[in-house]
Write a protein that holds these residues in place. Structure first.
Motif, mmCIF file in Angstrom:
data_model
loop_
_atom_site.group_PDB
_atom_site.id
_atom_site.type_symbol
_atom_site.label_atom_id
_atom_site.label_comp_id
_atom_site.label_asym_id
_atom_site.label_seq_id
_atom_site.Cartn_x
_atom_site.Cartn_y
_atom_site.Cartn_z
ATOM 1 N N ARG A 59 1.034 -1.275 -0.070
ATOM 2 C CA ARG A 59 -0.183 -0.108 0.138
ATOM 3 C C ARG A 59 0.802 1.268 -0.077
ATOM 4 N NH1 ARG A 59 -5.073 0.470 3.788
ATOM 5 N NH2 ARG A 59 -6.134 2.269 3.062
ATOM 6 N N TYR A 60 0.595 2.174 -0.593
ATOM 7 C CA TYR A 60 1.093 3.579 -0.703
ATOM 8 C C TYR A 60 1.240 3.976 0.719
ATOM 9 C CZ TYR A 60 2.220 8.580 -1.494
ATOM 10 O OH TYR A 60 2.904 9.430 -1.412
ATOM 11 N N ALA A 61 2.732 4.595 0.795
ATOM 12 C CA ALA A 61 2.962 5.170 2.519
ATOM 13 C C ALA A 61 3.568 6.476 2.057
ATOM 14 C CB ALA A 61 3.791 4.086 2.958
ATOM 15 N N THR A 62 3.373 7.224 3.119
ATOM 16 C CA THR A 62 4.181 8.644 3.249
ATOM 17 C C THR A 62 5.397 8.296 4.145
ATOM 18 O OG1 THR A 62 2.863 9.367 4.950
ATOM 19 C CG2 THR A 62 1.914 9.759 2.747
ATOM 20 N N VAL A 63 6.098 9.356 4.048
ATOM 21 C CA VAL A 63 7.261 9.297 5.043
ATOM 22 C C VAL A 63 6.716 9.234 6.522
ATOM 23 C CG1 VAL A 63 9.130 10.461 5.839
ATOM 24 C CG2 VAL A 63 9.013 10.424 3.413
ATOM 25 N N GLU A 64 5.668 9.963 6.730
ATOM 26 C CA GLU A 64 5.095 9.852 7.997
ATOM 27 C C GLU A 64 4.493 8.501 8.631
ATOM 28 O OE1 GLU A 64 4.067 12.294 5.679
ATOM 29 O OE2 GLU A 64 5.197 13.620 6.628
ATOM 30 N N ASP A 65 4.340 7.741 7.645
ATOM 31 C CA ASP A 65 3.900 6.247 7.833
ATOM 32 C C ASP A 65 4.850 5.524 8.060
ATOM 33 O OD1 ASP A 65 1.085 6.746 7.277
ATOM 34 O OD2 ASP A 65 1.565 6.578 5.014
ATOM 35 N N GLY A 66 6.015 6.080 7.925
ATOM 36 C CA GLY A 66 7.447 4.963 8.069
ATOM 37 C C GLY A 66 8.139 4.785 7.056
ATOM 38 N N ARG A 67 7.800 5.356 5.997
ATOM 39 C CA ARG A 67 8.673 4.887 4.529
ATOM 40 C C ARG A 67 10.075 5.776 4.730
ATOM 41 N NH1 ARG A 67 6.125 7.715 0.048
ATOM 42 N NH2 ARG A 67 7.677 9.087 -0.054
ATOM 43 N N ALA A 68 11.210 5.181 4.360
ATOM 44 C CA ALA A 68 12.261 5.862 4.762
ATOM 45 C C ALA A 68 12.764 6.667 3.872
ATOM 46 C CB ALA A 68 13.613 4.342 4.572
ATOM 47 N N ASP A 69 12.333 6.652 2.588
ATOM 48 C CA ASP A 69 12.642 7.715 1.577
ATOM 49 C C ASP A 69 11.560 8.314 0.556
ATOM 50 O OD1 ASP A 69 12.938 6.089 -0.665
ATOM 51 O OD2 ASP A 69 14.571 5.225 0.559
ATOM 52 N N GLU A 70 11.944 8.901 -0.080
ATOM 53 C CA GLU A 70 10.749 9.599 -1.149
ATOM 54 C C GLU A 70 10.821 8.932 -2.290
ATOM 55 O OE1 GLU A 70 8.334 12.093 -0.788
ATOM 56 O OE2 GLU A 70 8.782 12.008 1.242
ATOM 57 N N ASP A 71 11.769 7.947 -2.566
ATOM 58 C CA ASP A 71 12.148 7.453 -3.540
ATOM 59 C C ASP A 71 11.276 5.998 -3.790
ATOM 60 O OD1 ASP A 71 13.689 9.277 -4.887
ATOM 61 O OD2 ASP A 71 15.381 8.431 -3.846
ATOM 62 N N ASP A 72 10.525 5.267 -2.857
ATOM 63 C CA ASP A 72 10.174 4.038 -2.718
ATOM 64 C C ASP A 72 8.563 4.231 -2.371
ATOM 65 O OD1 ASP A 72 9.641 1.513 -2.760
ATOM 66 O OD2 ASP A 72 10.710 0.846 -1.036
ATOM 67 N N PRO A 73 7.685 4.809 -2.988
ATOM 68 C CA PRO A 73 6.111 5.019 -2.521
ATOM 69 C C PRO A 73 5.485 3.681 -2.755
ATOM 70 C CG PRO A 73 6.604 5.842 -4.887
ATOM 71 C CD PRO A 73 8.091 5.522 -4.365
ATOM 72 N N ARG A 74 5.797 2.936 -3.733
ATOM 73 C CA ARG A 74 4.861 1.668 -3.714
ATOM 74 C C ARG A 74 3.556 2.009 -4.096
ATOM 75 N NH1 ARG A 74 8.053 -3.124 -0.828
ATOM 76 N NH2 ARG A 74 10.290 -2.255 -0.821
ATOM 77 N N GLY A 75 2.601 1.227 -3.800
ATOM 78 C CA GLY A 75 1.232 1.394 -3.939
ATOM 79 C C GLY A 75 0.670 1.006 -5.286
ATOM 80 N N TRP A 76 -0.521 0.864 -5.427
ATOM 81 C CA TRP A 76 -1.292 0.620 -6.575
ATOM 82 C C TRP A 76 -1.819 1.938 -7.176
ATOM 83 C CZ3 TRP A 76 -2.390 -2.108 -10.444
ATOM 84 C CH2 TRP A 76 -3.433 -2.176 -11.231
ATOM 85 N N ALA A 77 -1.149 1.967 -8.456
ATOM 86 C CA ALA A 77 -1.397 3.287 -9.160
ATOM 87 C C ALA A 77 -3.014 3.359 -9.406
ATOM 88 C CB ALA A 77 -0.953 3.268 -10.676
#
Length: 174
Positions: A59-77
């Motif tokens: 699932r798409y995650a923001t940095v606030e959700d715990g994503r380490a960096d802006e280069d790996d958003p993942r998630g379903w388009a």
């Protein structure tokens, strides 16, 4: 890096989404089992497929959700333009992928349970289950987090029971 596996699946046949060691795939329909589905994808285990897609899609995650960096958003388009809340839909997937950098602790297990409940909530909203239980148990010795999912119908009958092992690298979290 976390990967996923089925524990004690107890199934006698294949399901629609085939979960491998690192990735999932769909299978072609078997003409002997699904004569009206020639050339299509297998469509025999809808609850199994729905749970796997909800839990094992990133699932798409923001940095606030715990994503380490802006280069790996993942998630379903498709979540950016085709989520129908009026039909019980929500963003696809879970944030379980964010746990791959965490130590295998009771707090990580609690977070996994919360993430599983959020990911599976659309299946309740859409009426597939009336209630879903998620229990996570850390097993640092085996470098895995066991995630047990049970889904129940309106009458309290158990419709789904599966255990997943979220695997960590033996050398520790990254």
């Amino acid at each position: 890096m976390a990967t996923y596996a089925i524990v004690d699946d107890g199934l006698t046949g294949p399901w629609d989404t085939v979960l491998g060691d690192v990735a999932s795939d769909w299978e072609a329909a078997d003409p002997g089992l699904e004569p009206g589905n020639g050339g299509g994808l297998a469509a025999r285990r809808s609850l199994e497929t729905a749970v796997i897609l909800c839990l094992m899609s990133d699932r798409y995650a923001t940095v606030e959700d715990g994503r380490a960096d802006e280069d790996d958003p993942r998630g379903w388009a498709g979540d950016g333009f085709d989520v129908r809340a009026d039909l019980g839909e929500a963003e696809l997937g879970s944030h379980l992928w964010l746990l791959r950098r965490q130590a295998l602790t009771a707090e990580t297990a609690r977070r996994a349970e919360d993430m599983a409940h959020v990911a599976l909530r659309p299946l309740i909203a859409q009426g597939a289950f009336a209630r879903i239980d998620a229990v996570a148990t850390p097993d640092p010795e085996q470098a895995q987090l066991l995630l047990a999912i049970a889904g129940y119908g309106d009458a309290g009958d158990q419709l789904y029971d599966r255990k997943f092992a979220l695997l960590w690298a033996k050398e520790g979290p990254r």
